[in-house]
Design an enzyme around this catalytic site. Structure first.
Site, mmCIF file in Angstrom:
data_model
loop_
_atom_site.group_PDB
_atom_site.id
_atom_site.type_symbol
_atom_site.label_atom_id
_atom_site.label_comp_id
_atom_site.label_asym_id
_atom_site.label_seq_id
_atom_site.Cartn_x
_atom_site.Cartn_y
_atom_site.Cartn_z
ATOM 1 N N SER A 1 17.971 -28.189 -6.083
ATOM 2 C CA SER A 1 18.134 -29.622 -5.806
ATOM 3 C C SER A 1 17.687 -30.521 -6.953
ATOM 4 O O SER A 1 17.947 -31.731 -6.919
ATOM 5 C CB SER A 1 17.377 -29.995 -4.528
ATOM 6 O OG SER A 1 17.966 -29.377 -3.402
ATOM 7 N N ASP B 1 25.485 -36.829 7.064
ATOM 8 C CA ASP B 1 24.937 -35.479 6.918
ATOM 9 C C ASP B 1 24.625 -34.945 8.313
ATOM 10 O O ASP B 1 23.627 -35.300 8.929
ATOM 11 C CB ASP B 1 23.662 -35.530 6.061
ATOM 12 C CG ASP B 1 23.050 -34.147 5.837
ATOM 13 O OD1 ASP B 1 23.463 -33.186 6.515
ATOM 14 O OD2 ASP B 1 22.146 -34.039 4.988
#
Length: 679
Positions: free
Chosen positions: A330, A354
């Protein structure tokens, strides 16, 4: 009958013989005179030179190797003199094995000394002098000297040895020196004559790290000594001497106290950390764990030590900061976000839902559990590390656009740091895959392979050096430098200093408002995001991004469970950071191998590095112990002033102390780096 003598005839014969004899004698004298003229006139100069060469021996004087010191003048590599017992095979009157056995009765020669000597034989000629024992004591020197007559071809020499006073500390950065092998010798013969002549009499050369990259500067200039010798070759008197010039001192940009702190924070774990000043490209910390002791290599490493280092599963000889490549996880998301802003694929305010997963065809790409994060914009996607946001972004951009946008940051290519052997890493594209694989079915790029690229997985593999350099470029608004470990090169005779500053590269055309979005989002990570606990109470505003990178793939329907995996299959812990937010003076990247979530192992190390660099604060021993175990959050216990913390313990007794550096060192040896203003 009486025979009458013909006197006239005999006289004639006598005169003829006399003339012939005279002519013969004159011819001989003529030949002698001609030869004399030839020797004294025609070839006089050549013969005189040869005679002088027979009388005079020219001996090279090997220079003292230059020092390597940190930014505060602390000596990290120096030299010391010691006696060695050496054998010249061509001068032996008995077999080599017999000679060594007899020497062992006078001077202790251990099995490892014999093994090292045999390895040296493989890369040497019979007339070369090779050490069978190094670092003899005075008692051993006296014992051998008393029985020197028994060992033709064996002698004691005084040699300079390289010394790394702090042992394993910063070994990957410093490198080491070793005996010149045949391959290196063959390569040196291709050098210009002036450079090749400067290495006459030199037996060692830099092998790795700074020792290798700055070999010419550290080596110095070889001197010469003319010695008159007897007919037997023994020196009679010195005629002329041109002293050697010692090598230059190389001043690094790192602080050895900070370097030691970071290595302590890693403990027994594997990984790497690189910290860079975004304003000028100076490398402030360069750590690879585990390390090794470079002193083992100076006079030839023994078989057991080499086997232990070479066969260890932890790979201590691998420079992870320079050559170790890892999926960025990430920590890649801020760069993907900037690529989206630059190309117009996403605005900072655009919202993506999401829901916990992203479906591509029949494949389900995981995110944050079944619930997901809900509606996220760009800032929130970084703060809370939304995978779905970047799965969809990668799908929209495509692999080649991702490649073209991230390549300028230095991903997938060498940064140009002043060390040899840097890895390029892998920044995938359709062309990259065609060149990497030979089988046609493997050369094809599949659309599903693009999805994982958005969260720093898939084919992405980069070094921490690349990650730190890219972060420095991103948060500085596009400024780019070739990272540099060497601040200054000092001539020890004239004290002139040359500053090989990092080469400024053409800056990236990043819009300030886009950079501000990324800075704000990464600052949010430390305030309300994944590293909030670690940066609680920090006296400076910083930005960061946690990352967790897979070391082993798991199936769609499987769930990651570290406890059920062998250590070397567990996820890597990563963290990238910069500070302060508005005017970044340090950018760093850190990975702790197989240690799980980025906030648990990597981020605590980053916090303590920033505290040291920006505030001059050193963690408590309690805090260091927690960080080594991966159980640290914000610093605990009373932090100390870094200037009050003593230097690391010297590992080599009797060698140079940290205060042996040049008097013109830029700062006291105990001073930490304080990145308070531009330099």
């Amino acid at each position: 009958m009486i025979e009458l003598r013909n006197v006239e005839q005999e006289l004639e014969r006598y005169r003829t013989r006399l003339i012939v004899a005279a002519v013969f004698v004159l011819a001989c004298f003529g030949l002698l005179a001609a030869r004399l003229v030839y020797l004294q006139v025609v070839v006089h100069e050549d013969l005189a030179t040869r005679a002088e060469n027979n009388r005079i021996a020219v001996v090279p004087i090997v220079p003292n190797r230059g020092l390597i010191v940190d930014r505060n003048g602390v000596v990290l590599a120096d030299n010391y003199s010691a006696y060695t017992l050496e054998i010249t095979r061509s001068q032996l009157t008995e077999s080599l094995e017999s000679t060594i056995d007899q020497l062992a009765e006078v001077v202790e020669i251990q099995p490892r000394d014999r093994r090292r000597f045999k390895r040296l034989l493989e890369d040497s000629r019979s007339f070369e002098s090779l050490p069978i024992r190094t670092k003899l004591s005075d008692a051993e020197v006296a014992r051998f000297t008393a029985q020197r007559y028994r060992f033709p071809g064996v002698e004691i020499k005084a040699r300079l040895f390289r010394n790394y006073p702090y042992g394993e500390l910063a070994s990957h950065l410093l490198g080491y020196i070793g005996r010149i092998n045949r391959n290196e010798l063959a390569a040196m013969e291709e050098w210009p004559e002036e450079d090749w002549a400067n290495y006459r009499g030199t037996e060692v050369i830099g092998k790795l790290g700074i020792e290798q990259k700055y070999e010419r500067e550290l080596h110095g200039t070889t001197g010469v000594e003319e010695v008159e010798t007897s007919a037997g070759g023994r020196p009679v008197r010195r005629l002329r001497s041109e002293p050697a010039s010692p090598g230059s001192s190389v001043h690094l940009s790192i602080d050895i106290k900070l370097q030691a702190l970071i290595e302590r924070l890693f403990g027994e774990r594997r990984g790497a950390l690189v910290a860079i000043d975004p304003r000028n490209g100076e490398v402030l910390a360069f750590v690879s764990k585990p390390t090794f002791d470079p002193n083992l290599f100076v006079d030839g490493i023994d078989h057991e030590s080499w086997k232990e280092l070479n066969e260890s599963i932890d790979k201590p000889l691998l420079n992870r900061a320079l050559k170790g490549t890892y999926p960025p996880g990430s920590t890649y998301k801020p760069f993907m976000a900037m690529a989206a802003l630059t190309t117009g694929k996403r605005s900072a305010t655009q919202v993506i839902n999401d829901n916990g997963s992203f479906m591509f065809g029949n494949h389900r790409f995981r995110s944050h559990g079944d619930g997901g994060l809900g509606s996220v914009d760009m800032v929130k996607s970084i703060v809370l590390s939304s995978n779905v946001y970047y799965y969809s972004l990668a799908n929209e951009m495509g692999v080649d656009l991702i490649h073209d946008q991230l390549y300028p940051y230095g991903f997938g290519r060498r940064t140009g740091i002043d060390l040899d052997g840097e890895s390029t890493g892998d920044l995938p594209s359709t062309a990259w895959k065609r060149s990497k694989y030979k089988r046609p079915d493997l050369q094809r790029w599949y659309a599903g392979e693009t999805i994982s690229l958005g969260i720093g997985q898939g084919y992405n593999n980069f070094t921490m050096l690349q990650m730190a350099s890219a972060m420095a470029t991103l948060v500085s608004g596009g400024k780019r430098f070739e990272p540099r470990l060497v601040r200054e090169i000092e001539d020890v005779l004239t004290h002139d200093r040359q500053r090989p500053s990092a080469q400024a590269l053409e800056p990236l055309d990043l819009k300030p408002e886009h950079v501000a979005v990324i800075r704000r989002a990464m600052h949010g990570v430390t305030q309300e995001g994944t590293s909030t606990r670690v940066f609680a109470g920090a006296a400076y505003p910083s930005g960061g991004k946690t990352g967790t990178a897979q070391a082993k793939s798991i199936g769609q329907k499987e769930k990651y469970n570290a406890a059920k995996l062998a250590e070397y299959f567990r996820d890597h812990s990563l963290y990238t950071a910069f500070a302060p937010v508005d005017e970044p003076r340090v950018a760093l990247a850190v990975v702790v191998e197989n240690s799980g979530f980025g906030a648990e192992a990597a981020a605590p190390i980053a916090r303590r590095v920033l505290d040291y660099l920006l505030l001059g604060l050193y963690p408590s021993e309690e805090d260091i112990a927690l960080a080594r175990l991966g159980k640290a959050g914000a610093p605990v216990g009373p932090q100390r002033l870094a200037a009050d913390v003593p230097l690391p313990t010297l590992m080599s007794a009797g060698m140079a102390t940290p205060t042996d550096a040049a008097a013109s060192a830029p700062a006291p040896a105990s001073a930490p780096i304080l990145l308070g203003g531009p330099r």
